[in-house]
Motif scaffolding. Structure first.
Motif, PDB file in Angstrom:
ATOM      1  N   VAL A   1      41.684  44.184  31.404  1.00 49.33           N
ATOM      2  CA  VAL A   1      41.501  43.785  32.727  1.00 49.33           C
ATOM      3  C   VAL A   1      42.570  44.498  33.778  1.00 49.33           C
ATOM      4  N   GLN A   2      43.388  45.004  33.343  1.00 52.43           N
ATOM      5  CA  GLN A   2      44.229  46.015  34.131  1.00 52.43           C
ATOM      6  C   GLN A   2      43.460  47.145  34.391  1.00 52.43           C
ATOM      7  N   LEU A   3      42.858  47.969  33.268  1.00 55.31           N
ATOM      8  CA  LEU A   3      42.151  49.043  33.550  1.00 55.31           C
ATOM      9  C   LEU A   3      40.694  48.807  34.294  1.00 55.31           C
ATOM     10  N   LEU A   4      40.286  47.685  34.200  1.00 56.81           N
ATOM     11  CA  LEU A   4      38.982  47.536  34.760  1.00 56.81           C
ATOM     12  C   LEU A   4      39.168  47.395  36.363  1.00 56.81           C
TER      13      LEU A   4
ATOM     14  N   LEU B   1      44.963  34.013  30.725  1.00 57.12           N
ATOM     15  CA  LEU B   1      44.955  32.258  30.652  1.00 57.12           C
ATOM     16  C   LEU B   1      43.646  31.838  30.376  1.00 57.12           C
ATOM     17  N   HIS B   2      42.609  32.656  30.701  1.00 54.72           N
ATOM     18  CA  HIS B   2      41.088  32.018  30.932  1.00 54.72           C
ATOM     19  C   HIS B   2      40.817  31.150  29.914  1.00 54.72           C
ATOM     20  N   ASP B   3      41.328  31.109  28.668  1.00 57.22           N
ATOM     21  CA  ASP B   3      40.899  30.353  27.427  1.00 57.22           C
ATOM     22  C   ASP B   3      41.824  29.279  27.120  1.00 57.22           C
ATOM     23  N   ILE B   4      42.788  28.751  28.329  1.00 62.54           N
ATOM     24  CA  ILE B   4      44.085  27.984  28.005  1.00 62.54           C
ATOM     25  C   ILE B   4      43.436  26.612  27.804  1.00 62.54           C
ATOM     26  N   GLY B   5      42.366  26.247  28.043  1.00 61.56           N
ATOM     27  CA  GLY B   5      41.734  24.998  27.491  1.00 61.56           C
ATOM     28  C   GLY B   5      41.368  24.727  26.084  1.00 61.56           C
TER      29      GLY B   5
ATOM     30  N   VAL C   1      37.101  39.263  34.665  1.00 60.43           N
ATOM     31  CA  VAL C   1      37.447  38.871  33.190  1.00 60.43           C
ATOM     32  C   VAL C   1      36.276  38.665  32.160  1.00 60.43           C
ATOM     33  N   SER C   2      35.262  38.252  32.732  1.00 60.91           N
ATOM     34  CA  SER C   2      34.123  38.044  32.140  1.00 60.91           C
ATOM     35  C   SER C   2      33.584  39.084  31.227  1.00 60.91           C
ATOM     36  N   THR C   3      33.646  40.433  32.019  1.00 58.39           N
ATOM     37  CA  THR C   3      33.209  41.744  31.537  1.00 58.39           C
ATOM     38  C   THR C   3      34.158  41.925  30.287  1.00 58.39           C
ATOM     39  N   ALA C   4      35.461  41.880  30.616  1.00 63.14           N
ATOM     40  CA  ALA C   4      36.495  42.184  29.663  1.00 63.14           C
ATOM     41  C   ALA C   4      36.385  41.401  28.357  1.00 63.14           C
ATOM     42  N   ASP C   5      36.012  40.425  28.689  1.00 62.07           N
ATOM     43  CA  ASP C   5      36.139  39.054  27.547  1.00 62.07           C
ATOM     44  C   ASP C   5      34.959  39.699  26.574  1.00 62.07           C
ATOM     45  N   ILE C   6      33.764  39.746  27.265  1.00 57.55           N
ATOM     46  CA  ILE C   6      32.448  40.079  26.288  1.00 57.55           C
ATOM     47  C   ILE C   6      32.702  41.310  25.625  1.00 57.55           C
TER      48      ILE C   6
END
Length: 377
Positions: free
Chosen positions: A200-203, A227-231, A315-320
């Motif tokens: 995410v930092q790079l993107l 923290l996107h997946d904290i749930g 975040v979604s792009t980095a996540d995938i």
């Protein structure tokens, strides 16, 4: 402005460095408000700024001011011991006024456009966070009465600023605890968060040119994006830790982590009165919307296009990308080439095209991050 990615090394992702950069980025609005109050008393005050110190309180880490600047302090000027007036401020815990010889760090911050008038410590002793600096225009001489007014009022300004700094530091500490807790409960999810922080930092640095992102936003997203997946802490172990593909019913349960996470963040904001705290909008966005897709096929709300906040699209792009390049019990890890090709097929209808292009532009640094994390195993 970011340099060309081909000549740039992977940015530092030390949590302490990110936290300091984020904290500095929260100060300009507060300093601008303080300046307005001070100028109501002393109109000739041109600027109000603050130096933050590192955790050892021996080094100046960042400068922020009421003009909107946030800058890392050059290492050659950062040692508090090399700045006698600020050191004296720290030793006595009192304001210093009417400088005859300006400290190197104060001179650097002034940059010939302002003249330091008063400096005082942000907080006492072991709780000191840095220094507040009040400046005039060069050549302006204030009457003694106005200087006395400043010396009487600025301690109140310090109290207000320190309260804001303490709130942000507490928030950062809470996010670190949440990440550590996740890492202990589910190592795969925890390590995914660490990799995602770096991606995410790079993107986001690559996107800075297009969207006008500054360093403080980059740090903010690198702090809160993981923290996107904290749930997922609310998902039963039998599903969260299942070593295989989910049944349809299990998949629906797993998808509930987004709603659970959003509820957790909203309760935290309400319970601790964090509504106006910097970073809260970003934290809410990445937790609530990181599974939305541009074409509306995502969940939980089916948002489309620009309805999805930029932070969530990043975040979604980095996540995938991370999901593709990491092994799972039910799939092999994809190669870097395969992952980038898949992202290109998703760009424009599932993923933000600019985010995919930015990730591609940062590919040398992305591969460096991937290899560094792979070497830990």
């Amino acid at each position: 402005m970011p340099a060309d990615s081909a000549t740039r090394s992977t940015p530092a992702t030390d949590p302490t460095t990110l936290a300091a950069s984020f904290l500095a980025g929260t100060l300009p609005p507060q300093l601008k408000a303080l300046q307005a109050r001070i100028r109501a008393l002393v109109p000739d005050v041109k600027r109000v700024g603050a130096f933050l110190t590192d955790t050892t309180q021996t080094t100046l880490s960042h400068w922020a001011d009421s003009e909107g600047q946030t800058l890392p302090c050059p290492q050659s000027l950062a040692a508090l011991a090399d700045n006698p007036l600020l050191s004296r401020c720290a030793d006595t815990g009192e304001a210093r006024a009417a400088f005859v010889q300006v400290d190197p760090a104060l001179e650097w911050a002034a940059d010939g456009r302002t003249c330091p008038l008063i400096a005082l410590p942000l907080g006492p002793g072991n709780a000191r966070q840095g220094f507040l600096v009040v400046e005039t225009a060069p050549g302006v001489l204030l009457p003694a009465q106005q200087i006395h007014q400043l010396l009487a009022w600025t301690p109140l300004a310090v109290d207000l600023l320190v309260q804001g700094i303490d709130t942000v530091r507490a928030l950062v500490g809470t996010t670190r605890f949440a990440l550590d807790f996740t890492l202990m409960r589910d190592r795969d999810t925890g390590e995914h968060q660490l990799r995602l922080r770096d991606y995410v930092q790079l993107l986001s640095r690559e996107l800075a040119r297009v969207h006008g992102l500054d360093d403080s936003f980059v740090a903010e997203l690198a702090l809160f994006g993981p923290l996107h997946d904290i749930g997922k802490v609310g998902i039963p172990d039998a599903i969260l830790l299942k070593p295989g593909q989910f049944e349809p019913r299990e998949w629906e349960t797993m998808k509930e982590h987004v709603v659970l996470g959003r509820g957790m963040i909203e309760r935290m904001i309400d319970d601790f009165q964090l509504h106006d705290t910097p970073g809260m909008h970003t934290l809410q966005a990445v937790v609530a919307h990181h599974h939305e897709c541009l074409d509306g096929s995502g969940y939980p709300e089916g948002l489309q296009g620009d309805e999805i906040p930029l932070a969530a699209r990043i975040v979604s792009t980095a996540d995938i990308f991370d999901a593709l390049t990491c092994p799972r019990p039910y799939k092999r890890s994809w190669s870097i080439d395969e992952a980038f090709e898949q992202l290109r097929t998703l760009a424009g209808h599932k993923l933000d095209r600019e985010c995919v292009s930015a990730l591609q532009a940062a590919r040398p640094q992305i591969e460096e991050v991937w290899q560094r994390h792979a070497a830990m195993h």
